[in-house]
Write an enzyme that holds these catalytic residues in place. Structure first.
Site, PDB file in Angstrom:
ATOM      1  N   TYR A  19     -17.677   5.750   7.173  1.00 37.14           N
ATOM      2  CA  TYR A  19     -16.034   6.057   7.357  1.00 37.14           C
ATOM      3  C   TYR A  19     -16.045   7.211   8.363  1.00 37.14           C
ATOM      4  CZ  TYR A  19     -11.185   5.780   6.421  1.00 37.14           C
ATOM      5  OH  TYR A  19      -9.800   5.512   6.727  1.00 37.14           O
ATOM      6  N   GLU A  51       4.587  -9.526   8.126  1.00 40.87           N
ATOM      7  CA  GLU A  51       4.307 -10.364   6.947  1.00 40.87           C
ATOM      8  C   GLU A  51       4.608 -11.817   7.167  1.00 40.87           C
ATOM      9  OE1 GLU A  51       2.609  -9.049   4.535  1.00 40.87           O
ATOM     10  OE2 GLU A  51       2.868  -7.099   4.962  1.00 40.87           O
ATOM     11  N   ALA A 106      -1.727  -0.368   8.986  1.00 43.90           N
ATOM     12  CA  ALA A 106      -3.142  -0.447   8.887  1.00 43.90           C
ATOM     13  C   ALA A 106      -3.413  -1.956   9.350  1.00 43.90           C
ATOM     14  CB  ALA A 106      -3.686  -0.362   7.487  1.00 43.90           C
ATOM     15  N   GLY A 128       0.610  -1.367  -0.176  1.00 45.01           N
ATOM     16  CA  GLY A 128      -0.128   0.033   0.057  1.00 45.01           C
ATOM     17  C   GLY A 128       0.898   1.300  -0.069  1.00 45.01           C
ATOM     18  N   ASP A 181       5.721  -7.394  15.003  1.00 44.66           N
ATOM     19  CA  ASP A 181       4.756  -6.693  15.562  1.00 44.66           C
ATOM     20  C   ASP A 181       5.296  -5.221  15.780  1.00 44.66           C
ATOM     21  OD1 ASP A 181       2.469  -5.501  16.464  1.00 44.66           O
ATOM     22  OD2 ASP A 181       2.289  -6.881  18.192  1.00 44.66           O
ATOM     23  N   LEU A 236      -8.206   4.015  -2.069  1.00 42.19           N
ATOM     24  CA  LEU A 236      -7.467   3.143  -3.328  1.00 42.19           C
ATOM     25  C   LEU A 236      -7.622   1.685  -2.691  1.00 42.19           C
ATOM     26  CD1 LEU A 236      -4.212   4.909  -3.983  1.00 42.19           C
ATOM     27  CD2 LEU A 236      -5.785   4.137  -5.624  1.00 42.19           C
TER      28      LEU A 236
HETATM   29  P1  NAI Z   1      -1.900  -2.010   3.699  1.00 45.59           P
HETATM   30  O1  NAI Z   1      -2.761  -3.067   4.341  1.00 45.59           O
HETATM   31  O2  NAI Z   1      -1.506  -1.998   2.241  1.00 45.59           O
HETATM   32  O3  NAI Z   1      -0.531  -1.689   4.747  1.00 45.59           O
HETATM   33  C1  NAI Z   1      -0.450  -1.909   6.085  1.00 45.59           C
HETATM   34  C2  NAI Z   1       1.021  -2.404   6.420  1.00 45.59           C
HETATM   35  O4  NAI Z   1       0.980  -2.190   7.946  1.00 45.59           O
HETATM   36  C3  NAI Z   1       1.491  -3.425   5.817  1.00 45.59           C
HETATM   37  O5  NAI Z   1       2.960  -2.943   5.559  1.00 45.59           O
HETATM   38  C4  NAI Z   1       1.577  -4.354   6.973  1.00 45.59           C
HETATM   39  O6  NAI Z   1       2.686  -5.380   6.999  1.00 45.59           O
HETATM   40  C5  NAI Z   1       1.889  -3.584   7.938  1.00 45.59           C
HETATM   41  N1  NAI Z   1       1.224  -3.928   9.427  1.00 45.59           N
HETATM   42  C6  NAI Z   1      -0.087  -4.205   9.525  1.00 45.59           C
HETATM   43  N2  NAI Z   1      -0.126  -4.568  11.158  1.00 45.59           N
HETATM   44  C7  NAI Z   1       1.037  -4.470  11.578  1.00 45.59           C
HETATM   45  C8  NAI Z   1       1.759  -4.802  12.828  1.00 45.59           C
HETATM   46  N3  NAI Z   1       1.227  -5.231  13.732  1.00 45.59           N
HETATM   47  N4  NAI Z   1       3.384  -4.567  13.068  1.00 45.59           N
HETATM   48  C9  NAI Z   1       3.941  -4.207  11.712  1.00 45.59           C
HETATM   49  N5  NAI Z   1       3.340  -3.887  10.657  1.00 45.59           N
HETATM   50  C10 NAI Z   1       2.168  -4.153  10.585  1.00 45.59           C
HETATM   51  O7  NAI Z   1      -2.791  -0.395   4.195  1.00 45.59           O
HETATM   52  P2  NAI Z   1      -2.779   0.950   3.572  1.00 45.59           P
HETATM   53  O8  NAI Z   1      -4.113   1.032   2.733  1.00 45.59           O
HETATM   54  O9  NAI Z   1      -1.633   1.235   2.638  1.00 45.59           O
HETATM   55  O10 NAI Z   1      -2.964   1.865   4.741  1.00 45.59           O
HETATM   56  C11 NAI Z   1      -1.907   2.702   5.303  1.00 45.59           C
HETATM   57  C12 NAI Z   1      -2.483   3.887   5.851  1.00 45.59           C
HETATM   58  O11 NAI Z   1      -2.882   4.519   4.831  1.00 45.59           O
HETATM   59  C13 NAI Z   1      -3.562   3.494   6.844  1.00 45.59           C
HETATM   60  O12 NAI Z   1      -3.350   4.438   7.798  1.00 45.59           O
HETATM   61  C14 NAI Z   1      -4.833   3.836   6.211  1.00 45.59           C
HETATM   62  O13 NAI Z   1      -5.831   4.169   6.828  1.00 45.59           O
HETATM   63  C15 NAI Z   1      -4.278   5.020   5.399  1.00 45.59           C
HETATM   64  N6  NAI Z   1      -4.991   5.049   4.124  1.00 45.59           N
HETATM   65  C16 NAI Z   1      -5.341   4.227   3.288  1.00 45.59           C
HETATM   66  C17 NAI Z   1      -6.328   4.548   2.155  1.00 45.59           C
HETATM   67  C18 NAI Z   1      -6.949   3.551   1.261  1.00 45.59           C
HETATM   68  O14 NAI Z   1      -7.788   4.007   0.490  1.00 45.59           O
HETATM   69  N7  NAI Z   1      -6.297   2.408   1.203  1.00 45.59           N
HETATM   70  C19 NAI Z   1      -6.818   6.066   1.883  1.00 45.59           C
HETATM   71  C20 NAI Z   1      -6.206   6.943   2.852  1.00 45.59           C
HETATM   72  C21 NAI Z   1      -5.187   6.744   3.917  1.00 45.59           C
HETATM   73 NA    NA Z   2       0.984   0.674   4.021  1.00 45.97          NA
END
Ligand code: NAI
Ligand code: NA
Length: 396
Positions: free
Chosen positions: A234, A74, A139, A51, A110, A272
């Site tokens: 949301y 992961e 996330a 992401g 973690d 996204l």
């Molecule tokens: P994603 O699911 O693609 O990425 C999450 C990341 O967090 C991954 O690298 C995962 O390995 C890591 N992760 C999760 N739990 C973990 C843990 N306990 N310890 C270490 N790493 C951990 O998510 P995304 O969508 O990129 O979200 C990232 C941020 O962007 C979040 O705050 C989300 O709310 C925000 N965001 C997302 C949008 C979307 O439409 N996807 C839009 C705007 C903001």
């Molecule tokens: Na991310």
């Protein structure tokens, strides 16, 4: 082995190493094609494997030749069982960084725990001394609190009243009405504990205390606002409360970083397809309509376009970072344009199982979803035998 997608609900149980690698290479090529960014040179990315976090890491490394440390959670592969996509993405990133002569190391564990924070701080001390940018892009549906040991679970629910609206099963294209019962006070508190700013603040306090933040260091976390259509579930729902808390925490952290002339900011990003967002009801239907319109207008972006623009046009463009009246960076500006939103709202009214193929971009949604796991990526030979059990260079 031959690896095929195996879907279960909002997730895919398998991932393809070559597809993930090609995705990362495509992101790197995109960033390079946009030219050098005069940005941070030593960067920590928390949530670096998929992401927005992965794209942030790619933008820093291949836009500014930054040394990067990535933290993520992961699943490693085992013989006959694929890794999670973030594992393969990180293998590919590490390989490409090494090839380019860039420092890159990764920590898998973690990020909410004290142990992983300490491990990361120790690695910074040993290898980089200090970092000048910290991206916070976690996330997660759960968080074990490091002080109490309690495991909190976040929920995606409205607050105050039942929410009823349309949603789509993006696998089948069937549009139905869903009703989600309002959250309890516990639901709200748990969601804020998981996705609010407390952990971000813990990271920054511990890094500041350890002296691993350079003079003028900056930290950024990601938020979302979105339109009226999704507001009840949301931004005004449980996850919105967590985002309110995250955004408020930016000011708390900024205060603490004054001693090093540091900065703490939130960037509001575009909706996204990611593993996180596909699990949120209503959002996939919204995204499929949004994609259709933004693509038609030539303003569609993915994670890498968003993060490259954040770095090049907001953070490191040689001038003050523009923010909204709440101090937030906005790279959701094109999503939130009046012409875009009024067209989405119109299509939303029309959306049914029958009309969606014509008015929405479900194929684009599905392709993006498959891409998350390394499937349906152009140029990858999915019929070829592939080694699922790859180890990660630079894993600490
Ligand atoms: P994603 O699911 O693609 O990425 C999450 C990341 O967090 C991954 O690298 C995962 O390995 C890591 N992760 C999760 N739990 C973990 C843990 N306990 N310890 C270490 N790493 C951990 O998510 P995304 O969508 O990129 O979200 C990232 C941020 O962007 C979040 O705050 C989300 O709310 C925000 N965001 C997302 C949008 C979307 O439409 N996807 C839009 C705007 C903001
Ligand atoms: Na991310």
């Amino acid at each position: 082995m031959i690896i095929e997608p195996r879907m279960r609900g909002f997730i895919c149980l398998t991932a393809h190493p070559q597809g993930c690698e090609q995705n990362v290479i495509n992101q790197i090529n995109y960033v390079k094609s946009k030219g050098a960014i005069n940005g941070a040179k030593k960067v920590l990315v928390i949530g670096a494997s998929t992401g927005f976090g992965l794209s942030s890491r790619v933008s820093a490394a291949f836009g500014s030749n930054a040394a990067t440390i990535g933290v993520f959670f992961e699943k490693a592969p085992s013989p006959g069982k694929t890794a999670s996509p973030g594992w393969y993405n990180s293998v590919a990133f590490q390989k490409q960084a090494q090839k380019a002569g860039l420092y890159a190391k990764s920590i898998n564990g973690d990020a909410f725990s004290n142990e992983i924070k300490k491990k990361t701080i120790d690695l910074i001390k040993a290898d980089l001394g200090q970092v000048d940018l910290v991206i916070y892009s976690l996330a997660s549906p759960v968080r074990t609190h490091p002080t109490t040991g309690v495991m909190h679970r976040s929920v995606l629910k409205p607050i105050g009243q039942t929410f009823s609206n349309k949603t789509v099963d993006f696998h089948t294209g069937v549009v139905t009405n869903i009703s989600i019962d309002p959250a309890t006070e516990d639901d709200i508190a748990n969601t804020v504990t998981v996705m609010g700013g407390e952990d971000w603040q813990m990271w920054m306090e511990q890094m500041l205390a350890a002296g691993v933040l350079s003079e003028g260091a900056m930290t950024i976390a990601y938020s979302y606002i979105g339109p009226g259509l999704t507001e009840a579930v949301y931004r005004k729902g449980t996850i919105g409360r967590a985002k309110d808390h995250l955004e408020a925490t930016a000011f708390t952290i900024a205060d603490k970083l004054k001693s090093i002339n540091g900065k703490a900011l939130v960037s509001v990003n575009k909706a996204l397809v990611t593993q996180a967002s596909s699990a949120i009801p209503v959002i996939p239907l919204y995204i499929s309509l949004l994609y259709k319109i933004m693509k038609a207008k030539g303003i569609h972006e993915g994670c890498i376009e968003q993060m490259q623009r954040l770095f090049a046009d907001r953070l490191y463009h040689g001038d003050a970072t523009p923010t909204d009246d709440k101090g937030r960076i906005r790279v959701d500006d094109w999503e939130m344009r009046d012409d875009v939103q009024s067209e989405v709202a119109k299509l939303w009214e029309q959306a049914t199982t029958e009309t969606l193929p014509a008015i929405g971009d479900l194929p684009g949604y599905k392709t993006d979803f498959l891409n998350l796991f390394g499937f349906a990526v152009a140029g990858v030979d999915y019929a070829a035998d592939t080694d699922e059990n790859v180890s990660m260079p630079g894993l600490v």
